[in-house]
Design an enzyme around this catalytic site. Sequence first.
Site, PDB file in Angstrom:
ATOM      1  NE  ARG A  88      -3.640  -1.958   2.686  1.00 47.83           N
ATOM      2  CZ  ARG A  88      -3.785  -3.671   2.967  1.00 47.83           C
ATOM      3  NH1 ARG A  88      -2.825  -3.560   3.200  1.00 47.83           N
ATOM      4  NH2 ARG A  88      -4.707  -4.297   2.792  1.00 47.83           N
ATOM      5  CG  ASP A 148      -6.800  -4.253   7.996  1.00 44.07           C
ATOM      6  OD1 ASP A 148      -6.136  -4.801   7.049  1.00 44.07           O
ATOM      7  OD2 ASP A 148      -7.693  -3.339   8.099  1.00 44.07           O
ATOM      8  NE  ARG A 151      -9.925  -8.465   3.961  1.00 44.23           N
ATOM      9  CZ  ARG A 151      -8.998  -7.399   2.799  1.00 44.23           C
ATOM     10  NH1 ARG A 151      -7.690  -6.501   4.068  1.00 44.23           N
ATOM     11  NH2 ARG A 151      -9.635  -7.291   1.780  1.00 44.23           N
ATOM     12  CG  HIS A 175      -5.545  -0.545   5.951  1.00 43.20           C
ATOM     13  ND1 HIS A 175      -6.198  -1.709   5.593  1.00 43.20           N
ATOM     14  CD2 HIS A 175      -5.438   0.033   3.886  1.00 43.20           C
ATOM     15  CE1 HIS A 175      -6.165  -2.324   4.784  1.00 43.20           C
ATOM     16  NE2 HIS A 175      -5.996  -1.648   3.317  1.00 43.20           N
TER      17      HIS A 175
HETATM   18  N1  LIG Z   1      -8.898   1.356   3.063  1.00 45.14           N
HETATM   19  C1  LIG Z   1      -9.414   0.605   2.710  1.00 45.14           C
HETATM   20  O1  LIG Z   1      -9.105  -0.981   3.317  1.00 45.14           O
HETATM   21  C2  LIG Z   1      -9.673  -0.157   1.069  1.00 45.14           C
HETATM   22  C3  LIG Z   1      -9.232  -1.525   0.780  1.00 45.14           C
HETATM   23  C4  LIG Z   1      -9.688  -1.646  -1.071  1.00 45.14           C
HETATM   24  C5  LIG Z   1      -9.044  -0.751  -2.368  1.00 45.14           C
HETATM   25  N2  LIG Z   1      -8.460   0.434  -1.847  1.00 45.14           N
HETATM   26  C6  LIG Z   1      -7.808   1.556  -2.565  1.00 45.14           C
HETATM   27  O2  LIG Z   1      -9.368   1.847  -2.986  1.00 45.14           O
HETATM   28  C7  LIG Z   1      -8.963   2.814  -3.850  1.00 45.14           C
HETATM   29  C8  LIG Z   1      -9.143   2.833  -5.193  1.00 45.14           C
HETATM   30  O3  LIG Z   1      -9.431   1.486  -5.608  1.00 45.14           O
HETATM   31  P1  LIG Z   1      -9.804   0.744  -6.899  1.00 45.14           P
HETATM   32  O4  LIG Z   1      -9.508  -0.910  -6.922  1.00 45.14           O
HETATM   33  O5  LIG Z   1     -11.732   2.010  -6.672  1.00 45.14           O
HETATM   34  O6  LIG Z   1      -9.282   1.369  -8.572  1.00 45.14           O
HETATM   35  P2  LIG Z   1     -10.000   2.110  -9.553  1.00 45.14           P
HETATM   36  O7  LIG Z   1      -8.801   2.241 -10.265  1.00 45.14           O
HETATM   37  O8  LIG Z   1     -11.226   0.852  -9.894  1.00 45.14           O
HETATM   38  O9  LIG Z   1     -10.545   3.120  -9.139  1.00 45.14           O
HETATM   39  C9  LIG Z   1     -10.066   4.397  -8.637  1.00 45.14           C
HETATM   40  C10 LIG Z   1     -10.957   5.428  -9.658  1.00 45.14           C
HETATM   41  O10 LIG Z   1     -10.013   6.947  -9.246  1.00 45.14           O
HETATM   42  C11 LIG Z   1     -10.487   7.215 -10.055  1.00 45.14           C
HETATM   43  N3  LIG Z   1      -9.422   8.834 -10.285  1.00 45.14           N
HETATM   44  C12 LIG Z   1      -8.617   8.735 -10.386  1.00 45.14           C
HETATM   45  N4  LIG Z   1      -7.891  10.108 -10.522  1.00 45.14           N
HETATM   46  C13 LIG Z   1      -8.989  11.083  -9.702  1.00 45.14           C
HETATM   47  C14 LIG Z   1      -9.181  12.184  -9.206  1.00 45.14           C
HETATM   48  N5  LIG Z   1      -8.396  13.276  -9.687  1.00 45.14           N
HETATM   49  N6  LIG Z   1     -10.726  12.981  -8.918  1.00 45.14           N
HETATM   50  C15 LIG Z   1     -11.629  12.315  -8.766  1.00 45.14           C
HETATM   51  N7  LIG Z   1     -11.251  10.429  -9.428  1.00 45.14           N
HETATM   52  C16 LIG Z   1     -10.435  10.233  -9.364  1.00 45.14           C
HETATM   53  C17 LIG Z   1     -10.747   6.863 -11.853  1.00 45.14           C
HETATM   54  O11 LIG Z   1     -10.971   7.493 -12.217  1.00 45.14           O
HETATM   55  C18 LIG Z   1     -11.387   4.997 -11.344  1.00 45.14           C
HETATM   56  O12 LIG Z   1     -12.290   5.857 -11.618  1.00 45.14           O
HETATM   57  C19 LIG Z   1      -7.302   2.286  -3.830  1.00 45.14           C
HETATM   58  O13 LIG Z   1      -6.555   3.167  -3.434  1.00 45.14           O
HETATM   59  C20 LIG Z   1      -6.491   1.095  -2.987  1.00 45.14           C
HETATM   60  O14 LIG Z   1      -5.695   0.795  -3.137  1.00 45.14           O
HETATM   61  C21 LIG Z   1      -8.821   0.354   0.273  1.00 45.14           C
END
Ligand SMILES: NC(=O)c1ccc[n+]([C@@H]2O[C@H](COP(=O)([O-])OP(=O)(O)OC[C@H]3O[C@@H](n4cnc5c(N)ncnc54)[C@H](O)[C@@H]3O)[C@@H](O)[C@H]2O)c1
Length: 318
Positions: A88, A148, A151, A175
């Site tokens: 991450r 987490d 999980r 995380h």
């Molecule tokens: N916190 C958690 O427990 C957890 C769990 C899973 C994923 N995540 C995180 O969530 C995030 C998103 O993951 P994902 O699988 O949806 O990715 P993804 O690539 O499917 O989606 C990301 C989206 O963000 C948009 N985006 C990018 N820059 C932008 C901006 N400046 N303004 C507005 N929109 C913008 C993109 O167009 C895209 O639609 C990642 O950082 C991932 O690591 C966090």
Amino acid sequence: MNIQKVGMIGCGFVGATCAFSLVQSGLFSEMVLIDANREKAIGEAMDLSHGTSYLAPMKIYAGDYSDLKDAGLIIITAGANQKPDETRLDLVKRNVAIFKDIIPKIKAQNCEGILLIVSNPVDILTYVAYKLSGFPASRVIGSGTVLDTARFKYLLGERLNVDSRNIHAYIIGEHGDSELAVWSQAMVAGIHINHFSELRGSFNHHQEVMQEIYEDVRDSAYEIIKRKGATYYGIAVAVKRIAEAIVRNQHTILPVSTLMTGQFGISDLCLSIPSVLCQNGVEMVVDLYLNDDETKKLQASAKALSEVIADLDLDPAA
Ligand SMILES: NC(=O)c1ccc[n+]([C@@H]2O[C@H](COP(=O)([O-])OP(=O)(O)OC[C@H]3O[C@@H](n4cnc5c(N)ncnc54)[C@H](O)[C@@H]3O)[C@@H](O)[C@H]2O)c1
């Protein structure tokens, strides 16, 4: 401010799935979707809206930052996700740059709502959002180790053959790879988990099994991403649970990522410790009891995060 209005910035795997979970929750009457790819936001809004005929009336639309002015909750899932074998923390540079684009636009709306950060690395980005938004710390929350912890409880429930909702146990800290399990306080029905596992005949080699469960929790995202490219269902339910605690003013204790102000000697960074969540955001960080080993691990987790923060340039103009 309209507590029943939610904004979702980022409509990728995580944003769209969180939005679906929130539409089903009945917590909100209005949802605004924002994405750098506007067509994606429009498409998701159309698709989600079609389900409301069988759920409850709800206004769902692709909007812009001015639509967030009166939103009670603003969720940020925008940004790059982990690729197989990426940590991450590897995402820092890319996603801090995205937050430098997004957060000033939110700040310009003078919102009074709560910011919920989901994008990774979530603790770093929660801190970045806090610094750049000028919001009080209580109103800038990261989903942290809520996922987490889910999980962890799930895996313990499987081992002990007991409903995971009857387990009180937390994953805290980052995380990410430096997170830790608070075994010293893990309870089932008020009984310490070691004793409960003996009563259930579930595991005899405590140390080995505990390490195995901890590693399974810590490495869950890697295992899922390796197989399907992204994780989104678990986080969507975790986000719904956080939203529920806020919208319904439940004073629920969840390990969200929040600003540390001296707890365990840690300050000026965000990480997860169980905290009381209500309509005003984080009302209190719970001063939970940790043994010496857990305290050291939490401090090591904080150190890993502070080293990343030290390298950030948080000048909004940079
Ligand atoms: N916190 C958690 O427990 C957890 C769990 C899973 C994923 N995540 C995180 O969530 C995030 C998103 O993951 P994902 O699988 O949806 O990715 P993804 O690539 O499917 O989606 C990301 C989206 O963000 C948009 N985006 C990018 N820059 C932008 C901006 N400046 N303004 C507005 N929109 C913008 C993109 O167009 C895209 O639609 C990642 O950082 C991932 O690591 C966090």
